[in-house]
Design an enzyme around this catalytic site. Sequence first.
Site, PDB file in Angstrom:
ATOM      1  N   ASP A 159       7.302  11.188 -28.362  1.00 49.97           N
ATOM      2  CA  ASP A 159       6.916   9.823 -28.726  1.00 49.97           C
ATOM      3  C   ASP A 159       5.593   9.836 -29.492  1.00 49.97           C
ATOM      4  O   ASP A 159       5.314  10.783 -30.221  1.00 49.97           O
ATOM      5  CB  ASP A 159       6.816   8.987 -27.440  1.00 49.97           C
ATOM      6  N   HIS A 191       2.912   3.205 -27.169  1.00 52.45           N
ATOM      7  CA  HIS A 191       4.352   3.260 -26.920  1.00 52.45           C
ATOM      8  C   HIS A 191       4.736   4.468 -26.068  1.00 52.45           C
ATOM      9  O   HIS A 191       5.522   4.357 -25.122  1.00 52.45           O
ATOM     10  CB  HIS A 191       5.081   3.296 -28.266  1.00 52.45           C
ATOM     11  N   SER A 346      13.704   0.795 -26.471  1.00 51.64           N
ATOM     12  CA  SER A 346      12.724   1.824 -26.117  1.00 51.64           C
ATOM     13  C   SER A 346      12.382   1.783 -24.643  1.00 51.64           C
ATOM     14  O   SER A 346      12.050   2.802 -24.039  1.00 51.64           O
ATOM     15  CB  SER A 346      11.428   1.634 -26.913  1.00 51.64           C
TER      16      SER A 346
END
Length: 400
Positions: A159, A191, A346
């Site tokens: 990520d 994220h 996600s």
Amino acid sequence: MGLFTVVFTAIAALSAVDAAELLRSPNSKDIVPNSYLVVMKDSVSSADLDSHVSWVTDLHSESITKPGVKNLDGFKHSYKINGWHAYSGSFDSETLASILDNDQVDFVEHDRYVYIDGLVTQKDAPSWGLGRVSHRMNGTRDYVYDETAGSGITFYGVDTGIDIRHPDFGGRAVWGTNVVSGTGDNDRHGHGTHTAATATGTKYGLAKKANVVAVKALNDHGAGLWSNIMKALEWCVDDARKKNALGKAVLNLSISGGKVVAANQAITNAANAGIFVSVAAGNDNQDATNKSPASAENVCCAAASTIRDEKASISNYGSVVKLYAPGQGITSATPNNSTGVMTGTSMAAPHVGGVGATLMASKHIAPSAVCAELIKMATGAVRNPGANTTNKLLYNGSGQ
């Protein structure tokens, strides 16, 4: 003379038939100009790949003297993942033509951009996903789970990086690698920390005792190249092998882009090496069949559900979706000892990865069998899941 012409024409035609294909993308906006992913045939060995790369390097060295070619890098990286071989590079048209004519090459594809699939909505709101996946019926926030909680399982978060010092990881997170040049060994986006904590956080996560490895493959804006994602996958497989963690590893890909066959093959081979791979369906409200990594084989693709057990409005759908999982308004850890709420597939994918890790720890299930077991355990609860899409909602088998 006529016979010579016929024979020569036949040979030329045969050469054209045998040439590798340059796969075309239906969407050109995310293509990286002059950058390619070259996939070798199954018969090509690791040594063969090394020899081929030397040949390509020589070709490029000859080409850089030509006008307009000096800014191309040539060969960049070779991939060796569980017996699958490929490489990336930027080449001029003549070098590309030679590569396509090489009988060791299976196909060539443009390198393309890929992006995260989470949207920040607000901070410090209560979470609901943990309670939902541990109960058949909706309406409770209590999280009930097996006490093994992913113990002995290694989670690879591929990520934007992970804030490994965040207290929600309880000292279980380590930095693995960073394949994005020009960026620091950190998570400046948030994220990566959010998705990793959703899967493994002590407070916000499902597999609360799993080991966590940060693998930075996206830049600080949440974008990246498939060539770098593939490089990260290769690193994860090699790292898991060194740690004797193959068969006891989970890898999460909360990203989405147009379908890239080379990337799909790399992901599938990482899974086949002995890693359970959870992936996001994408946030385009369309069929995920033409998306990567959603369309890769041997992965567990997650679509996003809401607190009302409905399809999240942005979530992709379709036959490649294996499960729905909580993905709207999910609270989790973010960098610098903070928390935040994000929405998207996600967030759904690490729910699947986290429950997969707990299942592997408690029932000693092989990674290749985890997704089928999750589907078997799941609750048929999602309303209006989309055309040709399962209504199965992730459940951890708590008995509640």
